[in-house]
Design an enzyme around this catalytic site. Structure first.
Site, PDB file in Angstrom:
ATOM      1  N   GLU A 157      19.519 -43.813 -20.889  1.00 49.11           N
ATOM      2  CA  GLU A 157      19.271 -44.612 -19.677  1.00 49.11           C
ATOM      3  C   GLU A 157      17.857 -44.434 -19.118  1.00 49.11           C
ATOM      4  OE1 GLU A 157      22.601 -43.936 -17.014  1.00 49.11           O
ATOM      5  OE2 GLU A 157      24.032 -44.152 -18.657  1.00 49.11           O
TER       6      GLU A 157
ATOM      7  N   GLU B  59      29.843 -46.310 -25.796  1.00 46.37           N
ATOM      8  CA  GLU B  59      30.656 -45.933 -24.624  1.00 46.37           C
ATOM      9  C   GLU B  59      31.556 -47.101 -24.187  1.00 46.37           C
ATOM     10  OE1 GLU B  59      28.233 -44.267 -21.516  1.00 46.37           O
ATOM     11  OE2 GLU B  59      26.917 -43.231 -22.930  1.00 46.37           O
TER      12      GLU B  59
HETATM   13  O1  G3I Z   1      32.560 -30.413 -13.622  1.00 48.42           O
HETATM   14  C1  G3I Z   1      32.792 -30.691 -12.226  1.00 48.42           C
HETATM   15  C2  G3I Z   1      33.952 -29.834 -11.716  1.00 48.42           C
HETATM   16  O2  G3I Z   1      33.574 -28.469 -11.790  1.00 48.42           O
HETATM   17  C3  G3I Z   1      34.263 -30.237 -10.266  1.00 48.42           C
HETATM   18  O3  G3I Z   1      35.413 -29.519  -9.838  1.00 48.42           O
HETATM   19  C4  G3I Z   1      34.545 -31.734 -10.201  1.00 48.42           C
HETATM   20  C5  G3I Z   1      34.762 -32.144  -8.745  1.00 48.42           C
HETATM   21  O4  G3I Z   1      34.868 -33.523  -8.704  1.00 48.42           O
HETATM   22  O5  G3I Z   1      33.412 -32.486 -10.709  1.00 48.42           O
HETATM   23  C6  G3I Z   1      33.160 -32.166 -12.063  1.00 48.42           C
HETATM   24  O6  G3I Z   1      32.046 -32.908 -12.473  1.00 48.42           O
HETATM   25  C7  G3I Z   1      32.349 -34.286 -12.726  1.00 48.42           C
HETATM   26  C8  G3I Z   1      31.962 -34.582 -14.195  1.00 48.42           C
HETATM   27  O7  G3I Z   1      32.111 -35.981 -14.481  1.00 48.42           O
HETATM   28  C9  G3I Z   1      32.828 -33.772 -15.168  1.00 48.42           C
HETATM   29  O8  G3I Z   1      34.172 -34.153 -15.032  1.00 48.42           O
HETATM   30  C10 G3I Z   1      31.463 -35.138 -11.802  1.00 48.42           C
HETATM   31  O9  G3I Z   1      31.933 -34.979 -10.480  1.00 48.42           O
HETATM   32  C11 G3I Z   1      31.570 -36.605 -12.199  1.00 48.42           C
HETATM   33  O10 G3I Z   1      30.637 -37.374 -11.455  1.00 48.42           O
HETATM   34  C12 G3I Z   1      31.218 -36.765 -13.667  1.00 48.42           C
HETATM   35  O11 G3I Z   1      31.379 -38.133 -14.004  1.00 48.42           O
HETATM   36  C13 G3I Z   1      30.864 -38.463 -15.297  1.00 48.42           C
HETATM   37  C14 G3I Z   1      29.688 -39.433 -15.133  1.00 48.42           C
HETATM   38  O12 G3I Z   1      29.192 -39.786 -16.440  1.00 48.42           O
HETATM   39  C15 G3I Z   1      28.571 -38.822 -14.322  1.00 48.42           C
HETATM   40  O13 G3I Z   1      27.540 -39.796 -14.210  1.00 48.42           O
HETATM   41  C16 G3I Z   1      31.952 -39.160 -16.093  1.00 48.42           C
HETATM   42  O14 G3I Z   1      33.018 -38.254 -16.350  1.00 48.42           O
HETATM   43  C17 G3I Z   1      31.405 -39.666 -17.416  1.00 48.42           C
HETATM   44  O15 G3I Z   1      32.372 -40.480 -18.071  1.00 48.42           O
HETATM   45  C18 G3I Z   1      30.159 -40.536 -17.175  1.00 48.42           C
HETATM   46  O16 G3I Z   1      29.643 -40.869 -18.413  1.00 48.42           O
HETATM   47  C19 G3I Z   1      28.398 -41.607 -18.376  1.00 48.42           C
HETATM   48  C20 G3I Z   1      27.664 -41.297 -19.649  1.00 48.42           C
HETATM   49  O17 G3I Z   1      27.477 -39.914 -19.762  1.00 48.42           O
HETATM   50  C21 G3I Z   1      26.363 -42.064 -19.712  1.00 48.42           C
HETATM   51  N1  G3I Z   1      26.598 -43.502 -19.582  1.00 48.42           N
HETATM   52  C22 G3I Z   1      27.315 -43.858 -18.353  1.00 48.42           C
HETATM   53  C23 G3I Z   1      28.650 -43.126 -18.298  1.00 48.42           C
HETATM   54  C24 G3I Z   1      29.403 -43.520 -17.045  1.00 48.42           C
HETATM   55  O18 G3I Z   1      28.713 -43.082 -15.910  1.00 48.42           O
END
Ligand code: G3I
Length: 373
Positions: free
Chosen positions: A160, A265
Protein backbone atom coordinates in the site's frame (compact mmCIF):
# COMPACT_ATOMS: atom_id res chain seq x y z
CA UNK A 1 -30.27 -21.05 14.14
CA UNK A 2 -28.08 -18.28 12.78
CA UNK A 3 -25.73 -20.71 11.05
CA UNK A 4 -28.47 -22.88 9.54
CA UNK A 5 -30.44 -19.89 8.23
CA UNK A 6 -27.31 -18.66 6.52
CA UNK A 7 -26.59 -21.88 4.60
CA UNK A 8 -30.28 -22.62 3.90
CA UNK A 9 -30.78 -19.18 2.38
CA UNK A 10 -27.66 -19.39 0.25
CA UNK A 11 -28.05 -22.92 -1.11
CA UNK A 12 -31.80 -22.62 -1.72
CA UNK A 13 -31.64 -19.21 -3.33
CA UNK A 14 -28.75 -20.05 -5.59
CA UNK A 15 -30.29 -23.38 -6.62
CA UNK A 16 -33.60 -21.64 -7.25
CA UNK A 17 -32.11 -19.46 -9.96
CA UNK A 18 -30.57 -22.28 -11.93
CA UNK A 19 -27.12 -21.96 -10.51
CA UNK A 20 -27.47 -24.95 -8.27
CA UNK A 21 -24.23 -26.26 -6.90
CA UNK A 22 -23.88 -29.88 -7.92
CA UNK A 23 -23.03 -31.96 -4.90
CA UNK A 24 -20.63 -34.26 -6.75
CA UNK A 25 -18.11 -31.46 -7.37
CA UNK A 26 -19.19 -29.06 -4.62
CA UNK A 27 -17.02 -30.86 -2.09
CA UNK A 28 -13.94 -31.34 -4.23
CA UNK A 29 -10.79 -29.80 -2.71
CA UNK A 30 -10.40 -26.33 -4.23
CA UNK A 31 -6.68 -26.93 -4.78
CA UNK A 32 -7.69 -29.78 -7.12
CA UNK A 33 -10.46 -27.77 -8.74
CA UNK A 34 -8.04 -24.94 -9.63
CA UNK A 35 -5.06 -27.21 -10.30
CA UNK A 36 -3.26 -25.98 -13.40
CA UNK A 37 -4.97 -22.55 -13.13
CA UNK A 38 -3.48 -20.94 -9.99
CA UNK A 39 -2.65 -21.77 -6.40
CA UNK A 40 -5.63 -21.22 -4.09
CA UNK A 41 -5.39 -20.31 -0.45
CA UNK A 42 -6.31 -18.07 2.40
CA UNK A 43 -4.97 -15.80 5.06
CA UNK A 44 -4.74 -17.45 8.45
CA UNK A 45 -4.86 -15.62 11.77
CA UNK A 46 -3.15 -16.09 15.13
CA UNK A 47 -6.23 -17.72 16.69
CA UNK A 48 -6.33 -20.40 14.01
CA UNK A 49 -2.57 -20.92 13.99
CA UNK A 50 -2.64 -21.39 17.77
CA UNK A 51 -5.00 -24.33 17.16
CA UNK A 52 -8.14 -22.71 18.59
CA UNK A 53 -10.22 -23.30 15.45
CA UNK A 54 -9.71 -26.85 14.21
CA UNK A 55 -12.60 -26.59 11.73
CA UNK A 56 -10.90 -23.66 10.05
CA UNK A 57 -7.59 -25.51 9.87
CA UNK A 58 -9.39 -28.55 8.44
CA UNK A 59 -10.65 -26.33 5.62
CA UNK A 60 -7.15 -24.94 5.03
CA UNK A 61 -5.56 -28.39 4.93
CA UNK A 62 -8.22 -29.87 2.65
CA UNK A 63 -8.79 -27.01 0.21
CA UNK A 64 -5.69 -24.81 0.06
CA UNK A 65 -2.09 -25.10 -1.17
CA UNK A 66 -0.97 -21.63 -0.12
CA UNK A 67 -1.37 -19.56 3.03
CA UNK A 68 -0.47 -16.01 3.99
CA UNK A 69 -0.04 -14.55 7.46
CA UNK A 70 -2.94 -12.18 8.18
CA UNK A 71 -1.20 -10.31 11.01
CA UNK A 72 1.54 -12.24 12.80
CA UNK A 73 4.38 -11.10 10.54
CA UNK A 74 3.59 -7.38 10.49
CA UNK A 75 6.27 -5.31 12.20
CA UNK A 76 3.92 -4.20 14.98
CA UNK A 77 3.32 -7.84 15.86
CA UNK A 78 6.67 -9.53 15.13
CA UNK A 79 9.04 -6.70 16.11
CA UNK A 80 7.11 -4.73 18.72
CA UNK A 81 10.19 -3.20 20.35
CA UNK A 82 13.43 -2.18 18.67
CA UNK A 83 15.41 -4.89 20.46
CA UNK A 84 12.64 -7.47 20.87
CA UNK A 85 11.01 -9.84 18.40
CA UNK A 86 7.87 -11.91 18.94
CA UNK A 87 8.72 -14.95 16.83
CA UNK A 88 6.39 -17.62 18.25
CA UNK A 89 3.17 -16.89 16.31
CA UNK A 90 5.05 -16.45 13.03
CA UNK A 91 7.06 -19.62 13.69
CA UNK A 92 3.80 -21.53 14.21
CA UNK A 93 2.38 -20.08 10.99
CA UNK A 94 5.44 -21.04 8.94
CA UNK A 95 5.69 -24.49 10.51
CA UNK A 96 2.01 -25.18 9.83
CA UNK A 97 2.47 -24.22 6.19
CA UNK A 98 5.66 -26.25 5.75
CA UNK A 99 4.24 -29.28 7.58
CA UNK A 100 1.28 -29.24 5.17
CA UNK A 101 3.36 -28.74 2.02
CA UNK A 102 2.00 -25.28 1.32
CA UNK A 103 3.39 -22.25 -0.55
CA UNK A 104 3.91 -19.99 2.44
CA UNK A 105 3.65 -16.23 1.96
CA UNK A 106 5.01 -13.64 4.38
CA UNK A 107 2.99 -10.45 4.84
CA UNK A 108 4.36 -7.78 5.02
CA UNK A 109 7.79 -6.25 5.46
CA UNK A 110 7.22 -2.50 4.82
CA UNK A 111 3.78 -1.04 5.57
CA UNK A 112 2.66 2.20 7.20
CA UNK A 113 -0.14 0.45 9.12
CA UNK A 114 0.47 -1.90 12.04
CA UNK A 115 3.97 -0.45 11.90
CA UNK A 116 5.92 -0.93 15.11
CA UNK A 117 5.63 2.48 16.80
CA UNK A 118 9.37 2.76 17.41
CA UNK A 119 10.31 1.99 13.79
CA UNK A 120 10.38 5.51 12.24
CA UNK A 121 10.87 7.52 15.42
CA UNK A 122 13.77 8.69 17.58
CA UNK A 123 13.75 8.96 21.37
CA UNK A 124 11.99 12.32 21.11
CA UNK A 125 9.21 10.93 18.95
CA UNK A 126 10.48 12.65 15.82
CA UNK A 127 11.23 10.97 12.51
CA UNK A 128 14.69 9.43 12.44
CA UNK A 129 17.14 10.43 9.71
CA UNK A 130 17.36 8.59 6.41
CA UNK A 131 20.45 6.59 7.37
CA UNK A 132 18.86 5.39 10.58
CA UNK A 133 15.68 4.30 8.83
CA UNK A 134 17.69 2.52 6.15
CA UNK A 135 19.55 0.59 8.89
CA UNK A 136 16.32 -0.24 10.71
CA UNK A 137 14.63 -1.45 7.52
CA UNK A 138 17.66 -3.57 6.63
CA UNK A 139 17.94 -5.04 10.13
CA UNK A 140 14.19 -5.82 10.29
CA UNK A 141 14.01 -7.35 6.83
CA UNK A 142 17.21 -9.35 7.25
CA UNK A 143 16.02 -10.68 10.63
CA UNK A 144 12.54 -11.66 9.49
CA UNK A 145 13.27 -12.89 5.96
CA UNK A 146 16.50 -14.51 7.12
CA UNK A 147 14.75 -16.46 9.87
CA UNK A 148 12.37 -18.08 7.39
CA UNK A 149 14.83 -18.49 4.53
CA UNK A 150 13.82 -21.43 2.38
CA UNK A 151 10.50 -21.79 4.24
CA UNK A 152 8.61 -18.65 3.27
CA UNK A 153 8.45 -18.84 -0.53
CA UNK A 154 7.23 -15.32 -1.21
CA UNK A 155 7.07 -11.96 0.56
CA UNK A 156 4.82 -8.95 0.34
CA UNK A 157 7.84 -6.66 0.52
CA UNK A 158 6.05 -3.30 0.23
CA UNK A 159 2.34 -2.88 0.95
CA UNK A 160 0.00 0.00 0.00
CA UNK A 161 2.64 2.51 -1.09
CA UNK A 162 0.55 4.39 -3.69
CA UNK A 163 -2.72 6.32 -3.34
CA UNK A 164 -5.53 6.60 -5.86
CA UNK A 165 -4.16 9.52 -7.88
CA UNK A 166 -0.93 7.59 -8.43
CA UNK A 167 1.16 9.62 -5.99
CA UNK A 168 3.17 8.09 -3.18
CA UNK A 169 1.36 7.62 0.13
CA UNK A 170 2.86 10.03 2.66
CA UNK A 171 4.03 7.18 4.90
CA UNK A 172 7.00 7.56 7.26
CA UNK A 173 9.04 5.52 4.76
CA UNK A 174 8.27 7.97 1.98
CA UNK A 175 8.56 11.06 4.13
CA UNK A 176 12.05 10.05 5.29
CA UNK A 177 13.50 8.21 2.29
CA UNK A 178 11.41 9.37 -0.65
CA UNK A 179 10.69 6.95 -3.47
CA UNK A 180 13.92 5.07 -2.69
CA UNK A 181 12.33 3.17 0.19
CA UNK A 182 10.80 0.75 -2.30
CA UNK A 183 13.97 -0.37 -4.13
CA UNK A 184 15.80 -0.48 -0.78
CA UNK A 185 13.17 -2.84 0.66
CA UNK A 186 13.43 -5.17 -2.32
CA UNK A 187 17.23 -5.06 -2.19
CA UNK A 188 17.29 -5.99 1.51
CA UNK A 189 14.73 -8.79 1.07
CA UNK A 190 16.71 -10.32 -1.78
CA UNK A 191 19.93 -10.11 0.25
CA UNK A 192 18.23 -12.02 3.08
CA UNK A 193 16.81 -14.81 0.91
CA UNK A 194 17.94 -14.81 -2.73
CA UNK A 195 15.50 -17.61 -3.58
CA UNK A 196 12.34 -16.04 -2.19
CA UNK A 197 9.80 -14.48 -4.55
CA UNK A 198 9.27 -10.78 -3.91
CA UNK A 199 6.03 -8.88 -4.40
CA UNK A 200 4.58 -5.40 -4.25
CA UNK A 201 0.96 -5.31 -3.03
CA UNK A 202 -1.93 -2.85 -2.85
CA UNK A 203 -5.69 -2.45 -2.83
CA UNK A 204 -7.84 -0.52 -5.29
CA UNK A 205 -5.60 -1.68 -8.10
CA UNK A 206 -8.38 -1.17 -10.61
CA UNK A 207 -7.83 2.60 -10.29
CA UNK A 208 -5.89 3.95 -13.28
CA UNK A 209 -3.64 6.30 -11.28
CA UNK A 210 -2.45 3.56 -8.96
CA UNK A 211 -2.18 1.06 -11.82
CA UNK A 212 0.04 3.34 -13.92
CA UNK A 213 2.40 4.17 -11.05
CA UNK A 214 2.87 0.51 -10.16
CA UNK A 215 3.71 -0.34 -13.75
CA UNK A 216 6.36 2.39 -13.61
CA UNK A 217 7.71 1.21 -10.24
CA UNK A 218 7.94 -2.41 -11.35
CA UNK A 219 9.67 -1.49 -14.59
CA UNK A 220 12.09 0.72 -12.64
CA UNK A 221 12.93 -2.08 -10.20
CA UNK A 222 13.56 -4.42 -13.13
CA UNK A 223 15.70 -1.83 -14.94
CA UNK A 224 17.85 -1.60 -11.82
CA UNK A 225 18.33 -5.36 -11.85
CA UNK A 226 16.36 -5.78 -8.63
CA UNK A 227 14.26 -8.89 -8.12
CA UNK A 228 10.50 -8.45 -8.25
CA UNK A 229 8.40 -11.47 -9.10
CA UNK A 230 4.82 -10.39 -8.59
CA UNK A 231 2.26 -7.66 -8.27
CA UNK A 232 -0.40 -8.28 -5.64
CA UNK A 233 -3.94 -7.08 -6.32
CA UNK A 234 -5.57 -7.30 -2.90
CA UNK A 235 -9.15 -7.41 -4.30
CA UNK A 236 -11.10 -6.24 -1.28
CA UNK A 237 -14.23 -5.78 -3.35
CA UNK A 238 -17.93 -5.18 -2.84
CA UNK A 239 -21.23 -5.73 -4.56
CA UNK A 240 -20.96 -2.40 -6.38
CA UNK A 241 -17.20 -1.96 -6.78
CA UNK A 242 -14.92 -2.23 -8.65
CA UNK A 243 -16.05 -2.29 -12.25
CA UNK A 244 -14.78 -5.73 -13.28
CA UNK A 245 -13.65 -4.50 -16.69
CA UNK A 246 -11.42 -1.93 -14.95
CA UNK A 247 -10.05 -4.63 -12.68
CA UNK A 248 -9.28 -6.84 -15.67
CA UNK A 249 -7.57 -3.92 -17.46
CA UNK A 250 -5.26 -3.48 -14.48
CA UNK A 251 -4.62 -7.20 -14.23
CA UNK A 252 -3.51 -7.25 -17.85
CA UNK A 253 -1.42 -4.08 -17.48
CA UNK A 254 0.43 -5.68 -14.56
CA UNK A 255 0.94 -8.90 -16.51
CA UNK A 256 2.48 -6.86 -19.34
CA UNK A 257 5.41 -6.02 -17.05
CA UNK A 258 6.35 -9.71 -17.11
CA UNK A 259 5.54 -10.08 -13.42
CA UNK A 260 3.17 -12.69 -12.08
CA UNK A 261 -0.14 -11.27 -10.92
CA UNK A 262 -1.56 -12.53 -7.67
CA UNK A 263 -4.92 -11.93 -6.03
CA UNK A 264 -3.66 -11.57 -2.50
CA UNK A 265 -6.54 -10.63 -0.17
CA UNK A 266 -9.81 -11.51 -1.89
CA UNK A 267 -13.04 -10.83 -0.08
CA UNK A 268 -16.34 -9.36 -1.26
CA UNK A 269 -18.52 -7.53 1.22
CA UNK A 270 -22.19 -8.46 0.98
CA UNK A 271 -23.22 -5.33 2.88
CA UNK A 272 -24.15 -1.84 1.68
CA UNK A 273 -21.05 0.29 1.12
CA UNK A 274 -20.49 2.58 4.07
CA UNK A 275 -17.92 5.33 3.90
CA UNK A 276 -15.63 5.60 6.90
CA UNK A 277 -16.20 9.33 6.80
CA UNK A 278 -19.98 9.00 6.84
CA UNK A 279 -21.35 9.69 10.27
CA UNK A 280 -23.56 6.66 10.52
CA UNK A 281 -25.02 8.08 13.74
CA UNK A 282 -26.81 10.65 11.61
CA UNK A 283 -28.33 8.05 9.42
CA UNK A 284 -32.05 7.54 9.86
CA UNK A 285 -31.72 3.80 10.21
CA UNK A 286 -28.15 3.18 11.24
CA UNK A 287 -28.75 -0.51 11.90
CA UNK A 288 -30.04 -1.02 8.36
CA UNK A 289 -26.80 0.40 7.01
CA UNK A 290 -24.24 -0.84 9.49
CA UNK A 291 -25.47 -4.35 10.24
CA UNK A 292 -28.52 -5.12 8.09
CA UNK A 293 -28.24 -8.93 8.09
CA UNK A 294 -27.12 -10.12 11.53
CA UNK A 295 -28.91 -13.46 11.20
CA UNK A 296 -27.96 -14.47 7.68
CA UNK A 297 -28.24 -13.05 4.19
CA UNK A 298 -31.67 -12.77 2.57
CA UNK A 299 -31.97 -15.16 -0.36
CA UNK A 300 -31.80 -12.41 -3.00
CA UNK A 301 -28.68 -10.86 -1.48
CA UNK A 302 -26.98 -14.25 -1.17
CA UNK A 303 -27.89 -15.01 -4.76
CA UNK A 304 -26.50 -11.65 -5.94
CA UNK A 305 -23.33 -12.20 -3.95
CA UNK A 306 -22.75 -15.69 -5.36
CA UNK A 307 -23.45 -14.52 -8.90
CA UNK A 308 -21.01 -11.59 -8.68
CA UNK A 309 -18.31 -13.75 -7.08
CA UNK A 310 -18.86 -16.28 -9.88
CA UNK A 311 -18.30 -13.47 -12.41
CA UNK A 312 -15.16 -12.40 -10.60
CA UNK A 313 -13.73 -15.92 -10.46
CA UNK A 314 -14.52 -16.44 -14.14
CA UNK A 315 -12.55 -13.24 -14.83
CA UNK A 316 -9.60 -14.70 -12.93
CA UNK A 317 -9.88 -18.03 -14.75
CA UNK A 318 -9.79 -16.41 -18.19
CA UNK A 319 -6.63 -14.61 -17.08
CA UNK A 320 -5.17 -17.62 -15.26
CA UNK A 321 -2.10 -17.73 -17.53
CA UNK A 322 -1.01 -14.51 -15.80
CA UNK A 323 -2.15 -15.37 -12.29
CA UNK A 324 -0.01 -17.50 -9.99
CA UNK A 325 -2.02 -17.37 -6.79
CA UNK A 326 -5.41 -16.44 -5.37
CA UNK A 327 -5.66 -16.01 -1.61
CA UNK A 328 -8.93 -15.18 0.12
CA UNK A 329 -8.48 -12.92 3.12
CA UNK A 330 -9.74 -15.32 5.74
CA UNK A 331 -11.02 -18.87 6.08
CA UNK A 332 -14.66 -18.30 7.01
CA UNK A 333 -17.01 -15.32 7.27
CA UNK A 334 -16.87 -15.08 11.05
CA UNK A 335 -13.13 -14.32 11.12
CA UNK A 336 -13.16 -11.61 8.45
CA UNK A 337 -11.83 -8.13 9.16
CA UNK A 338 -14.87 -6.90 7.22
CA UNK A 339 -17.03 -7.60 10.29
CA UNK A 340 -15.37 -4.53 11.79
CA UNK A 341 -14.56 -2.32 8.79
CA UNK A 342 -15.28 0.41 7.91
CA UNK A 343 -17.29 0.44 11.10
CA UNK A 344 -17.20 -2.04 13.96
CA UNK A 345 -19.99 -4.48 14.78
CA UNK A 346 -21.10 -5.63 11.32
CA UNK A 347 -22.05 -9.16 10.25
CA UNK A 348 -20.52 -9.59 6.82
CA UNK A 349 -20.38 -12.54 4.46
CA UNK A 350 -17.29 -11.86 2.32
CA UNK A 351 -15.44 -15.17 2.05
CA UNK A 352 -15.61 -18.58 0.36
CA UNK A 353 -16.83 -20.41 3.48
CA UNK A 354 -19.69 -19.34 5.75
CA UNK A 355 -19.86 -19.22 9.52
CA UNK A 356 -21.09 -22.81 9.28
CA UNK A 357 -17.76 -23.72 7.68
CA UNK A 358 -19.64 -24.73 4.53
CA UNK A 359 -18.50 -23.79 1.03
CA UNK A 360 -20.70 -21.21 -0.71
CA UNK A 361 -22.80 -22.28 -3.72
CA UNK A 362 -20.81 -20.42 -6.42
CA UNK A 363 -17.87 -22.77 -5.83
CA UNK A 364 -19.98 -25.82 -6.66
CA UNK A 365 -21.05 -24.16 -9.89
CA UNK A 366 -17.46 -23.23 -10.72
CA UNK A 367 -16.21 -26.74 -9.91
CA UNK A 368 -18.82 -28.24 -12.23
CA UNK A 369 -17.89 -25.80 -15.01
CA UNK A 370 -14.20 -26.62 -14.70
CA UNK A 371 -14.87 -30.37 -14.50
CA UNK A 372 -16.55 -30.19 -17.90
CA UNK A 373 -13.46 -28.63 -19.54
O1 G3I B 1 -3.14 -8.01 18.46
C1 G3I B 1 -4.04 -7.10 19.11
C2 G3I B 1 -4.54 -7.71 20.43
O2 G3I B 1 -3.43 -7.87 21.30
C3 G3I B 1 -5.59 -6.78 21.04
O3 G3I B 1 -6.13 -7.41 22.19
C4 G3I B 1 -6.71 -6.54 20.03
C5 G3I B 1 -7.71 -5.54 20.61
O4 G3I B 1 -8.62 -5.23 19.62
O5 G3I B 1 -6.17 -5.97 18.81
C6 G3I B 1 -5.24 -6.85 18.20
O6 G3I B 1 -4.75 -6.22 17.05
C7 G3I B 1 -5.68 -6.25 15.96
C8 G3I B 1 -4.98 -6.96 14.78
O7 G3I B 1 -5.80 -6.91 13.60
C9 G3I B 1 -4.69 -8.43 15.12
O8 G3I B 1 -5.89 -9.12 15.34
C10 G3I B 1 -5.97 -4.79 15.55
O9 G3I B 1 -6.74 -4.20 16.57
C11 G3I B 1 -6.75 -4.77 14.25
O10 G3I B 1 -6.88 -3.43 13.78
C12 G3I B 1 -6.00 -5.54 13.18
O11 G3I B 1 -6.78 -5.54 12.00
C13 G3I B 1 -6.09 -6.04 10.85
C14 G3I B 1 -5.93 -4.90 9.83
O12 G3I B 1 -5.26 -5.42 8.67
C15 G3I B 1 -5.14 -3.75 10.40
O13 G3I B 1 -5.06 -2.75 9.40
C16 G3I B 1 -6.92 -7.14 10.22
O14 G3I B 1 -7.00 -8.25 11.11
C17 G3I B 1 -6.30 -7.59 8.91
O15 G3I B 1 -7.18 -8.49 8.23
C18 G3I B 1 -6.07 -6.39 7.99
O16 G3I B 1 -5.40 -6.84 6.87
C19 G3I B 1 -5.00 -5.81 5.93
C20 G3I B 1 -3.78 -6.32 5.21
O17 G3I B 1 -2.78 -6.63 6.14
C21 G3I B 1 -3.32 -5.32 4.18
N1 G3I B 1 -4.40 -5.01 3.24
C22 G3I B 1 -5.61 -4.51 3.89
C23 G3I B 1 -6.11 -5.54 4.90
C24 G3I B 1 -7.39 -5.04 5.56
O18 G3I B 1 -7.12 -3.89 6.31
Amino acid sequence: MKKISNIVFSAFAFAAVGCASTTDTADAPLKDVFDGKFMIGSAVNAHQIAGHDSLALDIVKKHFNTIVAENVMKSGEIHPLKDAYNWAPADSFVNFGCDNGMFVVGHCLVWHSQLAPWFPLDADGKYVCADTLRCRMRDHIHAVVGRYKGKVKGWDVVNEAIVEDGSYRKSPFYEILGEEFIPLAFEYAHEADPDAELYINDYGMNVAGRRDTYVKIVNDLKSRGLRIDGIGMQAHIGMDYPDLAEFEESLQAFASTGCKVMITELDMSALPTVSRSANVADMVDMKQVVDPYPDGLPAEVSDEWNARMLDFMRLLLRNSDNISRVNVWGVEDGCSWKNNFPVRGRTDYPLFFGRDYQMKPFLGTLSAELAKK
